[in-house]
Design an enzyme around this catalytic site. Structure first.
Site, PDB file in Angstrom:
ATOM      1  N   GLU A   1       1.616 -16.255   0.672  1.00 32.97           N
ATOM      2  CA  GLU A   1       0.995 -17.331   1.461  1.00 32.97           C
ATOM      3  C   GLU A   1       0.931 -16.804   2.883  1.00 32.97           C
ATOM      4  OE1 GLU A   1      -0.067 -20.041   0.136  1.00 32.97           O
ATOM      5  OE2 GLU A   1       0.896 -19.867  -1.831  1.00 32.97           O
TER       6      GLU A   1
ATOM      7  N   CYS B   1       1.103 -22.648  10.020  1.00 37.16           N
ATOM      8  CA  CYS B   1      -0.023 -21.961   9.397  1.00 37.16           C
ATOM      9  C   CYS B   1      -1.196 -22.923   9.266  1.00 37.16           C
ATOM     10  CB  CYS B   1       0.380 -21.415   8.048  1.00 37.16           C
ATOM     11  SG  CYS B   1       1.169 -22.661   7.054  1.00 37.16           S
TER      12      CYS B   1
HETATM   13  P1  NAD Z   1       6.211 -12.487   9.435  1.00 38.30           P
HETATM   14  O1  NAD Z   1       5.209 -11.963   8.485  1.00 38.30           O
HETATM   15  O2  NAD Z   1       6.464 -11.718  10.663  1.00 38.30           O
HETATM   16  O3  NAD Z   1       7.604 -12.637   8.719  1.00 38.30           O
HETATM   17  C1  NAD Z   1       7.746 -13.305   7.503  1.00 38.30           C
HETATM   18  C2  NAD Z   1       8.917 -12.726   6.738  1.00 38.30           C
HETATM   19  O4  NAD Z   1       8.578 -11.409   6.346  1.00 38.30           O
HETATM   20  C3  NAD Z   1      10.198 -12.608   7.541  1.00 38.30           C
HETATM   21  O5  NAD Z   1      11.276 -12.962   6.719  1.00 38.30           O
HETATM   22  C4  NAD Z   1      10.250 -11.144   7.882  1.00 38.30           C
HETATM   23  O6  NAD Z   1      11.545 -10.674   8.074  1.00 38.30           O
HETATM   24  C5  NAD Z   1       9.653 -10.525   6.668  1.00 38.30           C
HETATM   25  N1  NAD Z   1       9.133  -9.170   6.838  1.00 38.30           N
HETATM   26  C6  NAD Z   1       8.661  -8.592   7.966  1.00 38.30           C
HETATM   27  N2  NAD Z   1       8.286  -7.319   7.701  1.00 38.30           N
HETATM   28  C7  NAD Z   1       8.527  -7.102   6.402  1.00 38.30           C
HETATM   29  C8  NAD Z   1       8.337  -6.006   5.541  1.00 38.30           C
HETATM   30  N3  NAD Z   1       7.806  -4.862   5.959  1.00 38.30           N
HETATM   31  N4  NAD Z   1       8.664  -6.139   4.253  1.00 38.30           N
HETATM   32  C9  NAD Z   1       9.173  -7.302   3.780  1.00 38.30           C
HETATM   33  N5  NAD Z   1       9.376  -8.362   4.554  1.00 38.30           N
HETATM   34  C10 NAD Z   1       9.052  -8.271   5.851  1.00 38.30           C
HETATM   35  O7  NAD Z   1       5.780 -13.975   9.741  1.00 38.30           O
HETATM   36  P2  NAD Z   1       6.473 -15.050  10.684  1.00 38.30           P
HETATM   37  O8  NAD Z   1       6.221 -14.689  12.097  1.00 38.30           O
HETATM   38  O9  NAD Z   1       7.871 -15.282  10.275  1.00 38.30           O
HETATM   39  O10 NAD Z   1       5.653 -16.349  10.298  1.00 38.30           O
HETATM   40  C11 NAD Z   1       4.433 -16.643  10.837  1.00 38.30           C
HETATM   41  C12 NAD Z   1       3.306 -16.350   9.885  1.00 38.30           C
HETATM   42  O11 NAD Z   1       3.535 -17.014   8.655  1.00 38.30           O
HETATM   43  C13 NAD Z   1       1.975 -16.836  10.344  1.00 38.30           C
HETATM   44  O12 NAD Z   1       1.007 -15.865  10.078  1.00 38.30           O
HETATM   45  C14 NAD Z   1       1.724 -18.067   9.485  1.00 38.30           C
HETATM   46  O13 NAD Z   1       0.390 -18.410   9.333  1.00 38.30           O
HETATM   47  C15 NAD Z   1       2.368 -17.688   8.235  1.00 38.30           C
HETATM   48  N6  NAD Z   1       2.728 -18.839   7.439  1.00 38.30           N
HETATM   49  C16 NAD Z   1       1.974 -19.136   6.332  1.00 38.30           C
HETATM   50  C17 NAD Z   1       2.285 -20.238   5.560  1.00 38.30           C
HETATM   51  C18 NAD Z   1       1.471 -20.597   4.338  1.00 38.30           C
HETATM   52  O14 NAD Z   1       1.922 -21.413   3.545  1.00 38.30           O
HETATM   53  N7  NAD Z   1       0.321 -20.019   4.139  1.00 38.30           N
HETATM   54  C19 NAD Z   1       3.346 -21.052   5.932  1.00 38.30           C
HETATM   55  C20 NAD Z   1       4.091 -20.726   7.057  1.00 38.30           C
HETATM   56  C21 NAD Z   1       3.773 -19.605   7.794  1.00 38.30           C
END
Ligand code: NAD
Length: 966
Positions: free
Chosen positions: A716, A750
């Site tokens: 997501e 999001c």
């Molecule tokens: P992010 O992608 O930076 O981090 C999300 C998670 O991924 C964290 O736990 C992070 O530690 C982990 N992560 C980072 N690099 C990784 C890697 N290389 N391998 C595996 N895991 C890794 O996102 P964020 O800043 O925490 O959240 C914001 C984003 O999330 C926005 O883009 C938002 O739109 C999206 N979001 C989407 C939804 C949805 O339902 N579509 C809901 C909430 C947030």
């Protein structure tokens, strides 16, 4: 009116048309909208009108005349209830009333006040109104019937006022702040009224505002300047269950104050609204559910007022002859002098009753609204509904000529009969078949909820700074490194620190989860669901505490934090039930062959969550995996490990066996690849940014040596969500919805709105109003209930957003940038920013910024607006504000988003009611909190057994019996 009363379907459509009419520009638009609204109910229209509509040209001379006549007709309808648009008209109207020996109270119908500039303008208009009416009133001849009672002279100039018009951020979540701000604007009004001998009455609005309105009333009247002022009043609504207590408290208070106040007793005009809001939120309805209960309460409260008439001077506001007669009789029984009870009625209504009361020597005051048609529309529609309601006395008495015995019947006798009927009416909500109900959000207009939140914030504040080790296989595991979690509202405050898993621990966690899978996969679905239900129960008990952690760790405002905890509870209840549903095998047997289709769990799931819904999303992905029989390694975001640790506590308290869930805080880049690439991991459920999501997809597609399966990846990701606003939109609601969607939680959702696409004809006025309203939005630390916009999550996010803003300045006009004042050094704050005039392809209109930044774009027509809305790689949420049925229908069909919202904000999806998730580069499209979600965590299996043995097959009924026994 008679036709619409007979045809409820037509009534809804025609009133909706009346509502949109003032916003329509040009003849074509009027005819077009009328056709759209009455199209579906044409058969119900009188034949003549139908014929006219069939042959009506939309343009040209005839079309224009028709539009004019329509406007004139609705204008006339409005003039029946709204006395005047300007001061000259007001003078004429009130002087005409006085000639008929009727007193008045003047009300300035107002648009919803959304900005401080509007609130201030409203105050000015009131001040002018008082001054001008008082100047004019000098010449009015005193009429003892309406200008005197047994206490002496009465104010000739009498005004009614809605407090929410005096402060744009009027919000019961912050009663003290709201009261202070409203009193600031109310004081000059009271001062002038007092000096000029005018009376001011505070109107009552929706239930959520009631307590704060009463509080403001009391607080301002205790101020030295006004503590002995008597020409002031407030409204009590008899349809509220609280009303008797409120009246009692008011009387005690008035005795203490030593000077009387007026109380206008009404039944209440927001019954439909109150019951709908209560049903939507699963809150107890604040109103009586049947009309006779309100009528009976009205009589009880009338008695109370008459018993306390020396401190609460009674104004009985009703058009119901029974209620009026009861008040007259009750006054007579008490031997009260004539005039000690005042009767009040609405302008344009019950005109038959006034002369009768006047003739009886009673004082009647007419509530007289003034104002333009557009802002008066909400008022007009309320009056139309009231006049045509099935339960209206006026309708029964003056249009349908019901018999006297029925009209004057004691409401107590009607109560039983009507309670049954109303209960049926209230059952409009369809319960989910499996008994799932959304966890109600906390109602912060209630003192109990506010007190609980304050207490939780204090308690949690004492626990800040603790450490949270990893939990693998039920054991606490210490790590060399730590992740420090910082309060974004006060960046010097440490919320706590968690362990920081390394690659070895990541691998260990996967191995432990794999071991635990053997037992968990065979645990019956019912049992797994029961443990999840216990988790929900624990979170319910710890509701405010968990919300308080979110306030500190992720800068969530009270309502946002509360909703996040409620959503987490929902996931546990919903997925447990879903798994019970899916655990029943599907049978397709034929003679000699038994066929069974059922689901089995996959194995180890890794859940990788973002920080912005720190409990709900982590809990949602994890509980889905668990419900389905998989075991889990939870990898929370670096910014919210403490809330995740609390979730781990909840799982443990609920009795989740060791190793079935493991808590693995760590830095994504450090342990992500080890988790995603691990050959024993079967499922990766990820929510977060597009870049990381796509990278995970790529890595997970590899099949390293030792891996015997293809990984299932659920991603997501982000959005660049748009709200379209067309020319028929209710601009108040559109502006309000865009501001809430774009700047709530500083735009870090999001689902947040980051583009607003507005049709050219209203673009400039929309933008101007949007800027004004945004100026009034309060920025502040998350623990302060008055602040709508808090900080962004961390320094890195702030820098990134500021860079996007800088870039935006090169491609668009900066229409507004909020000033942070002293907050700038306290935490990671960014004020709301609004850009306009960009090309749809500009980066500010294409890239997810994840902060309080909004791009407003112009489109020449709806087709272009939809094209712009669809013109990004994302497809998550979207919305439209429109009152054109055809436009709404087109957007329904053509707007490519996962969740589309019509005439409401685009954030705040609820589990089961609005399953959530996007497609294109926003995600893989299967929705969280929806009926397909769990399937991703399961493997479907088909088993076919040949039951034929040497030509002998068991009978089908025997096979069925076997199936039923499973
Ligand atoms: P992010 O992608 O930076 O981090 C999300 C998670 O991924 C964290 O736990 C992070 O530690 C982990 N992560 C980072 N690099 C990784 C890697 N290389 N391998 C595996 N895991 C890794 O996102 P964020 O800043 O925490 O959240 C914001 C984003 O999330 C926005 O883009 C938002 O739109 C999206 N979001 C989407 C939804 C949805 O339902 N579509 C809901 C909430 C947030």
């Amino acid at each position: 009116m008679e036709v619409v009363m007979r045809e409820p379907g037509l009534k809804a459509q025609l009133f909706r048309f009346v509502d949109v009419l003032p916003a329509l520009d040009g003849a074509h638009s009027v005819t077009d909208h009328l056709r759209q609204y009455v199209g579906p109910v044409r058969g119900k229209l009188p034949r003549l009108i139908n014929g006219v509509l069939n042959y009506l040209p939309e343009d040209g001379w005839v079309g224009e005349r028709f539009a004019e006549v329509t406007r004139w007709g609705v204008g006339r309808l409005a003039r029946q209830f709204i006395a005047a648009t300007d001061m000259r008209g007001v003078f004429a109207a009130v002087e005409k009333l006085r000639r008929k020996r009727l007193a008045f109270t003047l009300d300035l119908v107002g648009e919803a006040v959304l900005s401080e500039a509007e609130a201030s303008a409203y105050q000015q208009r009131y001040l002018e109104l008082i001054a001008q009416l008082c100047d004019r009133g000098v010449d009015w001849k005193t009429d003892p019937l309406i200008d005197h009672d047994h206490h002496g002279p009465l104010a000739k100039v009498n005004l009614s006022l809605k407090l929410s018009s005096l402060y744009s951020q009027f919000d019961p979540i912050d009663p003290a702040g709201t009261s202070a701000a409203v009193r600031e604007r109310l004081r000059p009004i009271f001062r002038l009224a007092k000096a000029r001998g005018a009376l001011v009455n505070l109107d009552m609005e929706q239930y959520a505002f009631k307590n704060v309105t009463l509080r403001i009333f009391r607080e301002i009247l205790e101020e030295e300047e006004f503590c002995d002022w008597r020409d002031v009043g407030v409204v009590v609504q008899a349809y509220l269950r609280d009303s008797e207590r409120d009246l009692w408290e008011l009387s005690e208070w008035a005795v203490g104050r030593g000077s009387p106040v007026w109380v206008r007793l009404v039944k209440g005009a927001y019954w439909d609204y109150e019951t709908t809001i209560a049903q939507q939120n699963d809150w107890p309805a604040p109103v009586f559910t049947s009309k006779p209960q309100s009528d009976a309460n009205f009589e009880r409260l009338t008695d109370f007022l008459l018993d306390h008439h020396d401190v609460l001077r009674p104004a009985i506001a009703s058009h119901n002859v029974r209620s009026i007669a009861h008040a007259l009789a009750a006054a007579r029984v008490r031997n009260l002098p004539t005039g000690s009870v005042e009767f009040q009625m609405l302008y344009g209504m019950a005109d038959e009753i006034h002369p009768a009361l006047v003739e009886m020597g009673q004082r009647v005051r007419i509530y007289t609204p003034m104002g333009e048609l557009l802002p008066g529309m909400a008022y007009l529609v309320r009056r139309l509904l009231e006049n045509t309601s099935n339960e209206s006395f006026l309708r029964a008495g003056f249009l349908e000529h019901a018999p006297e015995e029925q009209l004057l019947m004691n409401p107590m006798e009607l109560i039983e009969r009507d309670t049954v009927a109303s209960a049926r009416k209230l059952a409009g909500t369809l319960p989910a078949p499996d008994g799932f109900v959304n966890e109600p959000l906390s109602d912060f207009s209630r003192e109990s909820a506010r007190a609980a939140m304050h207490q939780a914030l204090e308690q949690v504040a004492r626990q800040l700074g603790e450490t949270y080790p990893l939990v693998i296989g039920g054991k606490r595991v210490q790590t060399g490194g730590r992740i420090e979690s910082i309060n974004p509202s006060h960046c010097r405050q440490i919320v706590g620190s968690s362990g920081r898993a390394g690659v070895d621990q990541a691998r260990a966690a996967v191995e432990i989860a794999k071991e635990a899978f053997a037992g968990w996969r065979v645990t019956p679905a019912q049992h797994r669901a029961a443990i999840l239900s216990r988790c929900a129960e624990i979170m319910r008990r710890r509701r405010f505490e968990l919300a308080a952690w979110e306030v500190y760790e992720t800068g969530k405002q009270w309502r946002e934090a509360d909703a996040d905890v409620a959503e987490a509870i929902d996931y546990c209840e919903y997925y447990g039930r879903e798994m019970i549903r899916l655990s029943k095998p599907i049978r397709r047997d034929v003679a000699g062959e038994q066929n069974e289709y059922f689901y089995i769990p996959r194995g180890v799931a890794v859940t990788i969550a973002p920080w912005n819904f720190p409990l709900a999303i982590l809990c949602g992905m994890t509980s889905a995996a668990l419900a389905a029989g998989n075991t889990v390694v939870m990898k929370p975001a670096e910014q919210s490990p403490v809330i995740a640790a609390k979730l781990m506590e909840v799982f443990e308290q609920a009795g989740m066996p060791a190793g079935v869930v493991n808590y693995l805080p760590g830095v994504g880049e450090e342990i992500g690849p080890a988790l995603v690439g691990h050959p024993d991991v079967e499922i990766i459920a990820f929510t977060g940014s597009r870049a990381v999501g796509l990278e995970i997809q790529r890595q997970a597609a590899q099949t390293p040596a030792g891996q015997d399966h293809v990984k299932r990846v659920i991603t997501e990701m982000g959005g660049k969500n748009a709200i379209i606003v067309d020319e028929s939109a209710d601009l108040d609601e559109a502006v309000h919805g865009v501001v809430a969607s774009a700047f709530g939680y500083a735009g870090q959702k999001c689902s947040a709105c980051s583009r607003s696409i507005v049709l050219a004809s209203i673009h400039d006025s929309f933008l101007a109003r949007l800027v004004e309203v945004t100026k009034s939005v309060r920025i502040g630390p998350a623990e302060d209930p008055a602040a709508m916009v808090g900080p962004v999550i961390d320094q890195e996010a702030r820098d990134r957003i500021l860079r996007a803003i800088e870039k935006g300045k090169g491609e668009a006009d900066l229409a507004y940038a909020a000033d942070l004042g002293s907050l700038a050094n306290e935490g990671w704050y960014i004020g709301a920013h609004i850009f306009s005039g960009m090309r749809p392809t500009a980066s500010i209109a294409q890239e997810e910024i994840f902060g309080p930044v909004l791009a407003v774009m112009r489109a020449s027509d709806l087709g272009e607006a939809i094209g712009i809305a669809n013109g990004t790689p994302y497809a998550l949420t979207g919305g439209i504000y429109s009152r054109s049925p055809a436009n709404v229908e087109r957007v329904r069909r053509e707007m490519r988003v996962g969740n589309l919202y019509i005439n409401r904000k685009i954030t705040g999806a609820l589990v089961d009611r609005q399953p959530f998730g996007g497609f294109k580069l926003s995600g893989i499209g299967s929705k969280a909190g929806g009926p397909d979600y769990l399937l991703q965590f399961l493997i479907p299996k088909t088993v076919t057994e040949n039951t034929l043995r040497r030509g002998f097959a068991p009978e089908m009924s025997a096979v069925d019996a076997g199936a039923a026994g499973e």
